[in-house]
Design an enzyme around this catalytic site. Structure first.
Site, PDB file in Angstrom:
ATOM      1  N   THR A   1     -11.641 -24.844  68.518  1.00 37.59           N
ATOM      2  CA  THR A   1     -10.299 -24.308  68.743  1.00 37.59           C
ATOM      3  C   THR A   1     -10.057 -23.001  67.987  1.00 37.59           C
ATOM      4  O   THR A   1      -9.617 -22.006  68.565  1.00 37.59           O
ATOM      5  CB  THR A   1      -9.265 -25.364  68.269  1.00 37.59           C
ATOM      6  OG1 THR A   1      -9.641 -26.600  68.853  1.00 37.59           O
ATOM      7  CG2 THR A   1      -7.880 -25.008  68.670  1.00 37.59           C
TER       8      THR A   1
ATOM      9  N   LYS B   1     -23.209 -25.635  69.301  1.00 38.93           N
ATOM     10  CA  LYS B   1     -24.198 -26.543  69.897  1.00 38.93           C
ATOM     11  C   LYS B   1     -23.890 -26.761  71.380  1.00 38.93           C
ATOM     12  O   LYS B   1     -24.772 -27.101  72.145  1.00 38.93           O
ATOM     13  CB  LYS B   1     -24.331 -27.854  69.110  1.00 38.93           C
ATOM     14  CG  LYS B   1     -23.068 -28.609  68.849  1.00 38.93           C
ATOM     15  CD  LYS B   1     -23.414 -29.850  68.022  1.00 38.93           C
ATOM     16  CE  LYS B   1     -22.268 -30.814  68.000  1.00 38.93           C
ATOM     17  NZ  LYS B   1     -21.339 -30.768  66.986  1.00 38.93           N
TER      18      LYS B   1
ATOM     19  N   LYS C   1     -12.260 -26.106  54.084  1.00 41.46           N
ATOM     20  CA  LYS C   1     -11.758 -26.527  52.757  1.00 41.46           C
ATOM     21  C   LYS C   1     -12.522 -27.716  52.200  1.00 41.46           C
ATOM     22  O   LYS C   1     -12.649 -27.867  50.991  1.00 41.46           O
ATOM     23  CB  LYS C   1     -10.266 -26.807  52.788  1.00 41.46           C
ATOM     24  CG  LYS C   1      -9.851 -27.961  53.668  1.00 41.46           C
ATOM     25  CD  LYS C   1      -9.194 -27.493  54.908  1.00 41.46           C
ATOM     26  CE  LYS C   1      -9.026 -28.647  55.881  1.00 41.46           C
ATOM     27  NZ  LYS C   1      -8.627 -28.233  57.198  1.00 41.46           N
TER      28      LYS C   1
ATOM     29  N   GLU D   1      -9.116 -17.561  53.741  1.00 35.45           N
ATOM     30  CA  GLU D   1      -7.659 -17.623  53.925  1.00 35.45           C
ATOM     31  C   GLU D   1      -7.207 -18.791  54.809  1.00 35.45           C
ATOM     32  O   GLU D   1      -6.167 -19.404  54.566  1.00 35.45           O
ATOM     33  CB  GLU D   1      -7.174 -16.302  54.537  1.00 35.45           C
ATOM     34  CG  GLU D   1      -5.679 -16.169  54.647  1.00 35.45           C
ATOM     35  CD  GLU D   1      -4.994 -16.194  53.292  1.00 35.45           C
ATOM     36  OE1 GLU D   1      -5.143 -15.242  52.518  1.00 35.45           O
ATOM     37  OE2 GLU D   1      -4.299 -17.196  52.992  1.00 35.45           O
TER      38      GLU D   1
ATOM     39  N   VAL E   1      -6.277 -22.974  53.593  1.00 37.10           N
ATOM     40  CA  VAL E   1      -5.025 -23.576  53.093  1.00 37.10           C
ATOM     41  C   VAL E   1      -3.852 -22.948  53.856  1.00 37.10           C
ATOM     42  O   VAL E   1      -3.711 -21.731  53.881  1.00 37.10           O
ATOM     43  CB  VAL E   1      -4.816 -23.309  51.582  1.00 37.10           C
ATOM     44  CG1 VAL E   1      -3.534 -23.978  51.083  1.00 37.10           C
ATOM     45  CG2 VAL E   1      -6.014 -23.755  50.762  1.00 37.10           C
TER      46      VAL E   1
ATOM     47  N   ILE F   1      -0.489 -18.885  56.887  1.00 33.44           N
ATOM     48  CA  ILE F   1       0.341 -18.472  55.738  1.00 33.44           C
ATOM     49  C   ILE F   1      -0.589 -17.731  54.765  1.00 33.44           C
ATOM     50  O   ILE F   1      -1.587 -18.309  54.326  1.00 33.44           O
ATOM     51  CB  ILE F   1       0.946 -19.692  54.998  1.00 33.44           C
ATOM     52  CG1 ILE F   1       1.732 -20.594  55.944  1.00 33.44           C
ATOM     53  CG2 ILE F   1       1.794 -19.250  53.815  1.00 33.44           C
ATOM     54  CD1 ILE F   1       2.142 -21.946  55.321  1.00 33.44           C
TER      55      ILE F   1
ATOM     56  N   GLY G   1      -1.082 -34.698  69.454  1.00 36.43           N
ATOM     57  CA  GLY G   1      -2.325 -33.970  69.163  1.00 36.43           C
ATOM     58  C   GLY G   1      -2.374 -33.413  67.744  1.00 36.43           C
ATOM     59  O   GLY G   1      -3.234 -32.592  67.422  1.00 36.43           O
TER      60      GLY G   1
ATOM     61  N   LYS H   1      -7.295 -28.952  49.433  1.00 28.31           N
ATOM     62  CA  LYS H   1      -6.548 -27.688  49.377  1.00 28.31           C
ATOM     63  C   LYS H   1      -6.043 -27.424  47.960  1.00 28.31           C
ATOM     64  O   LYS H   1      -6.029 -26.279  47.494  1.00 28.31           O
ATOM     65  CB  LYS H   1      -5.408 -27.733  50.397  1.00 28.31           C
ATOM     66  CG  LYS H   1      -5.949 -27.707  51.833  1.00 28.31           C
ATOM     67  CD  LYS H   1      -4.916 -28.103  52.866  1.00 28.31           C
ATOM     68  CE  LYS H   1      -5.491 -28.023  54.283  1.00 28.31           C
ATOM     69  NZ  LYS H   1      -4.669 -28.679  55.293  1.00 28.31           N
TER      70      LYS H   1
ATOM     71  N   GLY I   1      -2.891 -24.942  63.787  1.00 25.64           N
ATOM     72  CA  GLY I   1      -2.705 -24.331  65.108  1.00 25.64           C
ATOM     73  C   GLY I   1      -3.743 -23.247  65.336  1.00 25.64           C
ATOM     74  O   GLY I   1      -4.154 -22.569  64.397  1.00 25.64           O
TER      75      GLY I   1
HETATM   76  N1  HSE Z   1      -5.540 -31.461  59.311  1.00 28.40           N
HETATM   77  C1  HSE Z   1      -4.774 -30.443  58.662  1.00 28.40           C
HETATM   78  C2  HSE Z   1      -3.317 -30.847  58.617  1.00 28.40           C
HETATM   79  C3  HSE Z   1      -4.814 -29.105  59.352  1.00 28.40           C
HETATM   80  O1  HSE Z   1      -2.903 -31.854  59.186  1.00 28.40           O
HETATM   81  O2  HSE Z   1      -2.588 -30.131  57.966  1.00 28.40           O
HETATM   82  C4  HSE Z   1      -5.988 -28.290  58.949  1.00 28.40           C
HETATM   83  O3  HSE Z   1      -5.973 -27.979  57.580  1.00 28.40           O
END
Ligand code: HSE
Length: 432
Positions: free
Chosen positions: A13, A45, A105, A129, A132, A136, A187, A205, A302
């Site tokens: 994604t 892959k 992370k 960047e 975390v 942002i 999702g 994080k 996102g």
């Molecule tokens: N799985 C993470 C969350 C998003 O739910 O914030 C990616 O860091």
């Protein structure tokens, strides 16, 4: 115009988002930065499944070595996640003189110390960047915007999935399981949401934030971690009545030369800015000595948000490459005023406590007697009326600041009294 070549490993994604942005904003970016960023090769892959972006088939490969061994590639973007082979690719790319951009992370929190040292040794950088808070710009802000500051504390809502679940519980009155099902339906939550829900992703994080703020690379074992899976709707609602919101906070707090590191559901005053961070949004509240208290807020996940952060890292690196510079951005200078990590037993906090008890004379006296024995002072107490047919009643207390160890000892003793019918719930309160 100088062209800087990028090899992208991982066309999921976020990878697709990066390709899209670099294509659609090509002119804008090159006008702004004076360099053309060119994706020379993409490795995944699976190179047959159609993605929502048009791709030149000639640049696709299943073999990461096609990127790692290409001397014309200046920067490797790693977006496959996980520890192996991501780590191996990064080490090899550094060995081959390439700079790195990653959103990983989990990898950086576990292997970052070694990888950063390796990068510095090679005169290269790893930019992260997107790891975390997605788009942002928290990493750049801590590393550059706040470079002259010392930090007192960091409080982060850094997991969108957990924040979505807690928001659903609070706003739509859904029990935990329903709220989680809703997160899956939308999702936001993975099929196996353990990393997000149990606070592990937040801890990953936090390790990176602590590294940037305090110059110390801590181990995940140094962090006290408690997830949100045992937060009940009843507690969300009682907390609300008392003027609090429940948030999964990642906390790093410096006090008397000691650093507290913890991730747990936390009651915060409803009128605090962090309490209004809803849904999948993230927020990082930083207390710094020069710039003061700062809040960074926005979508924490996102495709385009995370890809925006990856592109910003690419731009930073292109500027250094263009100038022939090496900025040692990974070098950590440890905060000299810190000398140890504080064990969870030694922290002091206010607490929300809920006991489920029989409804008969002497119950409150019994409970408060034990609390008093451990030097714990009650700030407020409410007993809810027994619901029709119920055998037990909730007693909800807020206690003044107490030592965690004393609280655990007291609640364990109270738990053995016959009047107590369920394990007590204790949630830490932060006044942030
Ligand atoms: N799985 C993470 C969350 C998003 O739910 O914030 C990616 O860091």
């Amino acid at each position: 115009m100088k062209k800087i070549n990028v090899g992208l490993i991982g066309l999921g994604t976020v990878g697709v988002g990066v390709v899209k942005i670099l294509r659609e904003r090509k002119t804008l970016l090159s006008e702004k930065i004076g360099v053309e960023i060119n994706i020379k090769k993409i490795c995944d892959k699976d190179i047959t499944t159609k993605r929502k972006v048009t791709l030149d088939k000639n640049i696709l490969t299943r073999n990461a070595n096609d990127i790692l061994n290409d001397p014309g590639i200046d920067i490797v973007v790693e977006l496959i996640g996980g520890i192996h082979p991501a780590k191996d690719f990064i080490v090899e790319a550094l060995n081959k003189g390439k700079n790195i951009v990653t959103a990983n992370k989990a990898l950086l929190s576990q292997e970052g110390k070694e990888l950063f040292a390796h990068a510095i040794e090679r005169g290269k950088n790893i930019y992260f960047e997107a790891s975390v808070g997605a788009g942002i710009p928290i990493i750049k802000s801590l590393r550059e915007g706040l470079v002259a500051n010392r930090f007192n504390s960091v409080f982060g809502i850094v997991n969108g999935t957990s924040n979505f679940v807690l928001t659903e519980m609070s706003v739509n009155n859904r029990p935990f399981a329903d709220a989680l099902a809703q997160a899956k339906l939308k999702g936001f939550a993975e099929k196996d949401p353990t990393l997000d829900i149990e606070g592990i992703d937040s801890a990953h994080k936090l390790i990176l934030l602590v590294y940037l703020c305090f110059g110390k690379f801590v181990d995940i074992k140094d962090i006290f971690i408690e997830g949100i899976s045992r937060v009940s709707l009843a507690d969300v609602n009682y907390a609300k009545e008392l003027g609090f919101a429940i948030k999964l906070l990642a906390i790093a707090k410096k006090e008397n030369q000691e650093l507290e590191l913890r991730v747990h559901p936390t009651l915060i005053p409803q009128d605090h800015l962090l309490a209004s961070v809803g849904g999948v949004c993230n927020a990082i509240y930083v207390s710094s000595d020069l710039a003061g208290e700062l809040l960074f807020y926005g979508p924490g996940a996102g495709q385009l948000s995370a890809a925006s952060a990856v592109v910003s890292d690419l731009v930073d690196l292109t500027q250094d490459i263009k100038a022939g510079l090496f900025r040692p951005t990974l070098k950590a200078i440890q905060d000299q005023s810190l000398n140890k990590l504080r064990a969870i037993d030694d922290i002091k906090s206010r607490y929300y406590i809920r006991f489920m008890t029989e409804d008969k004379p002497g119950v409150l006296a019994n409970i408060s007697g034990v609390l008093a024995k451990y030097g714990i002072s009650i700030a407020s107490v409410t007993q809810k009326e027994k619901r029709k047919g119920a055998q037990v009643v909730p007693i909800v207390m807020v206690i003044h600041e107490a030592k965690e160890k004393s609280l655990r000892q007291a609640t364990s003793i109270i738990g053995r009294l016959n009047i107590i019918k369920e394990k007590a719930v204790a949630i830490r309160i932060e006044d942030v």
